[in-house]
Enzyme design. Structure first.
Site, PDB file in Angstrom:
ATOM      1  N   GLY A 115     -16.373 -17.491 102.416  1.00 50.06           N
ATOM      2  CA  GLY A 115     -15.127 -18.241 102.372  1.00 50.06           C
ATOM      3  C   GLY A 115     -14.785 -18.896 103.702  1.00 50.06           C
ATOM      4  O   GLY A 115     -15.389 -18.611 104.749  1.00 50.06           O
ATOM      5  N   SER A 142     -18.140 -20.137  97.643  1.00 50.55           N
ATOM      6  CA  SER A 142     -17.097 -19.114  97.490  1.00 50.55           C
ATOM      7  C   SER A 142     -15.844 -19.665  96.801  1.00 50.55           C
ATOM      8  O   SER A 142     -15.479 -20.829  96.977  1.00 50.55           O
ATOM      9  CB  SER A 142     -16.717 -18.598  98.878  1.00 50.55           C
ATOM     10  OG  SER A 142     -15.480 -17.920  98.842  1.00 50.55           O
ATOM     11  N   GLN A 163     -19.205 -18.875  93.034  1.00 51.72           N
ATOM     12  CA  GLN A 163     -18.810 -17.457  93.137  1.00 51.72           C
ATOM     13  C   GLN A 163     -17.361 -17.303  92.729  1.00 51.72           C
ATOM     14  O   GLN A 163     -16.497 -18.060  93.167  1.00 51.72           O
ATOM     15  CB  GLN A 163     -19.014 -16.970  94.577  1.00 51.72           C
ATOM     16  CG  GLN A 163     -18.610 -15.513  94.817  1.00 51.72           C
ATOM     17  CD  GLN A 163     -17.196 -15.386  95.344  1.00 51.72           C
ATOM     18  OE1 GLN A 163     -16.711 -16.254  96.067  1.00 51.72           O
ATOM     19  NE2 GLN A 163     -16.502 -14.316  94.955  1.00 51.72           N
ATOM     20  N   LEU A 164     -17.090 -16.290  91.925  1.00 47.39           N
ATOM     21  CA  LEU A 164     -15.734 -16.082  91.407  1.00 47.39           C
ATOM     22  C   LEU A 164     -15.103 -14.805  91.946  1.00 47.39           C
ATOM     23  O   LEU A 164     -15.647 -13.711  91.800  1.00 47.39           O
ATOM     24  CB  LEU A 164     -15.778 -15.999  89.873  1.00 47.39           C
ATOM     25  CG  LEU A 164     -14.431 -15.763  89.187  1.00 47.39           C
ATOM     26  CD1 LEU A 164     -13.523 -16.981  89.329  1.00 47.39           C
ATOM     27  CD2 LEU A 164     -14.619 -15.410  87.708  1.00 47.39           C
ATOM     28  N   TYR A 165     -13.936 -14.969  92.561  1.00 50.31           N
ATOM     29  CA  TYR A 165     -12.988 -13.862  92.748  1.00 50.31           C
ATOM     30  C   TYR A 165     -11.942 -14.096  91.673  1.00 50.31           C
ATOM     31  O   TYR A 165     -11.154 -15.052  91.755  1.00 50.31           O
ATOM     32  CB  TYR A 165     -12.319 -13.949  94.118  1.00 50.31           C
ATOM     33  CG  TYR A 165     -13.125 -13.425  95.279  1.00 50.31           C
ATOM     34  CD1 TYR A 165     -13.833 -12.235  95.186  1.00 50.31           C
ATOM     35  CD2 TYR A 165     -13.141 -14.102  96.497  1.00 50.31           C
ATOM     36  CE1 TYR A 165     -14.552 -11.745  96.268  1.00 50.31           C
ATOM     37  CE2 TYR A 165     -13.844 -13.611  97.587  1.00 50.31           C
ATOM     38  CZ  TYR A 165     -14.551 -12.426  97.464  1.00 50.31           C
ATOM     39  OH  TYR A 165     -15.246 -11.946  98.536  1.00 50.31           O
ATOM     40  N   THR A 191     -18.136 -11.602  91.975  1.00 48.14           N
ATOM     41  CA  THR A 191     -18.223 -10.588  93.041  1.00 48.14           C
ATOM     42  C   THR A 191     -17.333  -9.409  92.684  1.00 48.14           C
ATOM     43  O   THR A 191     -16.137  -9.566  92.447  1.00 48.14           O
ATOM     44  CB  THR A 191     -17.797 -11.194  94.393  1.00 48.14           C
ATOM     45  OG1 THR A 191     -18.675 -12.274  94.688  1.00 48.14           O
ATOM     46  CG2 THR A 191     -17.889 -10.159  95.510  1.00 48.14           C
ATOM     47  N   LYS A 269     -22.386  -9.810  91.464  1.00 51.39           N
ATOM     48  CA  LYS A 269     -22.711  -9.600  92.884  1.00 51.39           C
ATOM     49  C   LYS A 269     -21.964  -8.382  93.422  1.00 51.39           C
ATOM     50  O   LYS A 269     -20.744  -8.292  93.252  1.00 51.39           O
ATOM     51  CB  LYS A 269     -22.329 -10.841  93.693  1.00 51.39           C
ATOM     52  CG  LYS A 269     -22.476 -10.696  95.206  1.00 51.39           C
ATOM     53  CD  LYS A 269     -22.247 -12.030  95.904  1.00 51.39           C
ATOM     54  CE  LYS A 269     -22.424 -11.952  97.400  1.00 51.39           C
ATOM     55  NZ  LYS A 269     -21.233 -11.524  98.133  1.00 51.39           N
ATOM     56  N   SER A 291     -25.875  -6.053  96.752  1.00 52.85           N
ATOM     57  CA  SER A 291     -25.148  -6.477  97.950  1.00 52.85           C
ATOM     58  C   SER A 291     -24.030  -5.492  98.254  1.00 52.85           C
ATOM     59  O   SER A 291     -23.423  -4.934  97.329  1.00 52.85           O
ATOM     60  CB  SER A 291     -24.539  -7.867  97.698  1.00 52.85           C
ATOM     61  OG  SER A 291     -23.605  -8.206  98.707  1.00 52.85           O
ATOM     62  N   HIS A 293     -21.780  -6.783 100.426  1.00 54.99           N
ATOM     63  CA  HIS A 293     -20.873  -7.766 101.016  1.00 54.99           C
ATOM     64  C   HIS A 293     -21.078  -7.848 102.534  1.00 54.99           C
ATOM     65  O   HIS A 293     -20.148  -8.091 103.292  1.00 54.99           O
ATOM     66  CB  HIS A 293     -19.420  -7.372 100.712  1.00 54.99           C
ATOM     67  CG  HIS A 293     -18.506  -8.521 100.412  1.00 54.99           C
ATOM     68  ND1 HIS A 293     -18.027  -8.790  99.175  1.00 54.99           N
ATOM     69  CD2 HIS A 293     -17.966  -9.472 101.205  1.00 54.99           C
ATOM     70  CE1 HIS A 293     -17.218  -9.833  99.200  1.00 54.99           C
ATOM     71  NE2 HIS A 293     -17.180 -10.280 100.439  1.00 54.99           N
ATOM     72  N   ARG A 296     -18.860  -5.436 104.411  1.00 58.49           N
ATOM     73  CA  ARG A 296     -17.441  -5.798 104.507  1.00 58.49           C
ATOM     74  C   ARG A 296     -16.606  -5.214 103.377  1.00 58.49           C
ATOM     75  O   ARG A 296     -15.439  -5.569 103.227  1.00 58.49           O
ATOM     76  CB  ARG A 296     -17.302  -7.334 104.473  1.00 58.49           C
ATOM     77  CG  ARG A 296     -17.935  -8.017 105.654  1.00 58.49           C
ATOM     78  CD  ARG A 296     -18.196  -9.473 105.369  1.00 58.49           C
ATOM     79  NE  ARG A 296     -17.040 -10.339 105.533  1.00 58.49           N
ATOM     80  CZ  ARG A 296     -16.692 -10.919 106.667  1.00 58.49           C
ATOM     81  NH1 ARG A 296     -17.412 -10.725 107.751  1.00 58.49           N
ATOM     82  NH2 ARG A 296     -15.644 -11.723 106.729  1.00 58.49           N
ATOM     83  N   GLY A 326     -27.703  -8.094 105.576  1.00 57.61           N
ATOM     84  CA  GLY A 326     -28.512  -7.670 106.721  1.00 57.61           C
ATOM     85  C   GLY A 326     -29.830  -8.386 106.909  1.00 57.61           C
ATOM     86  O   GLY A 326     -30.583  -8.057 107.819  1.00 57.61           O
ATOM     87  N   GLY A 347     -26.063 -14.468 104.794  1.00 57.66           N
ATOM     88  CA  GLY A 347     -24.667 -14.833 105.053  1.00 57.66           C
ATOM     89  C   GLY A 347     -24.470 -15.237 106.499  1.00 57.66           C
ATOM     90  O   GLY A 347     -24.572 -16.410 106.865  1.00 57.66           O
TER      91      GLY A 347
END
Ligand SMILES: Cc1cc2nc3c(=O)[nH]c(=O)nc-3n(C[C@H](O)[C@H](O)[C@H](O)COP(=O)(O)O)c2cc1C
Length: 409
Positions: A115, A142, A163-165, A191, A269, A291, A293, A296, A326, A347
């Protein structure tokens, strides 16, 4: 360490400390590189981004959560794995293309959704999209981008993955999905690892105190967060319950409903265990991204590469499995592929490139990673991804089962 603190262009991030959070930096550049083409590896961009990007924003880029154990585990997990080369294989040419949902990509290196990219460079997601489009790398956009999906698709030169929140509101999720579909996106990446909230982003919080700028000019109030994001323009965000974050109320019923609702392929995800991978399949998912994240979301988790084999085993080739968190080197990407991933997302590396030099920085990161992967594939005698032998990656302790590489779903 104190004299490594630099204060250039508004930045005040301890540059030498930046690589510490990323790990795996053996011989840092003696001074920050001056151009994208001068980079030896992706870490060279990190120091430049640390200098260019305002401290509060760089803190957002780098941060893990709490004590950042998951963030570190994402790097140290690679140390458990070594490569078994194959000499004199005659592998002169490498074709690293991969197919995902009927579409072929030149490389299996994917830009993970991230994001707020204008926080790192004024061109934000547009610079990223141009770089990814030029190099034929898949980009995932994002939900909380600082550029609309329509503009990103135009800059990329074709559909990206979205990507969906979802938020706690079905209506908001549906509005976002409709917009992604209308802009031509064929794959929706839901996600799920941070729906119930995240640990505390302590590095980010501390970085704010290094930033002398007036943050409220751009961030008027936390309540206005969604309304400021382009993908929420025209969407009634009043139904988003702040107490439920991105959707703490959601369960597998939501996945079934979403899968039935959208014409896009649905990829989940943020899965790190075999039982959850099985639930993904039972509930209509078409793909999985292993993942955490980038360290995070859940604290004291396992490194993502260590989670991959169990998920690949559980899925047994029924759907494609991607992985992130990573990955910094061609050897890391190779290990992900050998352990059964169809593609590997990165990322922070491309965000460092973006923060350092904008579009040329992102392009250079992608070029470096591709070149590193190409060398490893030759060394391992793998002319194509299908030729990558699971036995080419071993565990130092000899323990654990590394599954055979299934055909991509
Ligand atoms: C600054 C930043 C912003 C991110 N924003 C999102 C996001 O909006 N949606 C999402 O699904 N993941 C997001 N992620 C997680 C990435 O998609 C990805 O899982 C992670 O960065 C991979 O780890 P790596 O940074 O170690 O490569 C973000 C990561 C970073 C570093």
């Amino acid at each position: 360490m104190a004299d490594a603190v630099e204060a250039i262009a508004g930045g005040a991030w301890p540059v030498a400390a930046a690589s510490g959070t990323a790990g795996c930096q053996t011989a840092p550049a003696p001074q920050p590189i001056g151009s994208a083409g001068a980079a030896q590896n992706v870490f060279d961009f990190e120091a430049v981004a640390a200098r260019n990007v305002p401290p509060a924003h760089f803190g957002f880029l780098q941060t893990g959560v709490d004590g950042e154990a998951t963030l570190r585990a994402n790097r140290t997990a690679f140390d458990d794995l070594y490569l078994n080369p194959r000499v004199l294989s005659g592998t002169a040419r490498v074709d690293m293309s991969t197919e995902l949902f009927g579409e072929r990509w030149k490389t299996p290196i994917v830009l993970a959704p991230a994001g707020s990219q204008r926080a790192f460079h004024p061109e934000g997601e547009i610079a990223t999209a141009r770089a990814a489009g030029n190099q034929d790398n898949l980009q995932i956009l994002s939900t909380v981008s600082t550029t609309s999906v329509e503009d990103v698709v135009a800059a990329y030169g074709g559909p990206v993955w979205y990507q969906l929140y979802p938020t706690a509101s079905w209506d908001i999720a549906v509005a976002l999905v409709a917009r992604a579909e209308a802009s031509g996106c064929r794959v929706l990446v839901l996600t799920v690892d941070s729906l119930g909230g995240e640990g505390t982003k302590e590095t980010q919080a501390r970085a704010r105190s290094l930033d002398a700028r007036n943050c409220s000019a751009c961030h008027p109030s936390p309540d206005a967060y969604l309304a400021r994001k382009p993908m929420f323009h025209g969407v009634d965000v009043s139904a988003a319950d702040p107490a439920l974050g991105w959707g703490a109320n959601l369960d597998w019923e939501f996945v079934r409903r979403l899968s039935a609702h959208t014409s896009m392929k649905l990829v989940i995800k943020g899965v790190v265990t075999a039982p959850d991978a099985e639930r993904c399949l039972e509930n209509g998912a078409d793909g999985i991204v292993v993942s955490n994240h980038g360290g995070r979301a859940v604290e004291t988790g396992r490194g993502a590469i260590a989670c991959l084999p169990a998920v690949v085993d559980a899925v047994s080739g029924q759907v494609p499995v991607l992985v992130d968190s990573g990955f910094r080197r061609g050897t890391d990407i190779y290990k992900g592929l050998a352990l059964g991933a169809s593609a590997v997302c990165v990322g922070r590396p491309y965000l460092w490139g973006l923060g350092a030099f904008g579009q040329p920085g992102v392009e250079s990161v992608l070029t470096l990673l591709r070149a590193e992967l190409e060398v490893v594939m030759r060394q391992m005698g793998a002319a194509t991804l299908a030729d990558i032998a699971p036995s080419s990656v071993r565990r130092h302790d000899g323990a654990g089962h590394i599954p055979a590489r299934p055909a991509p779903g």
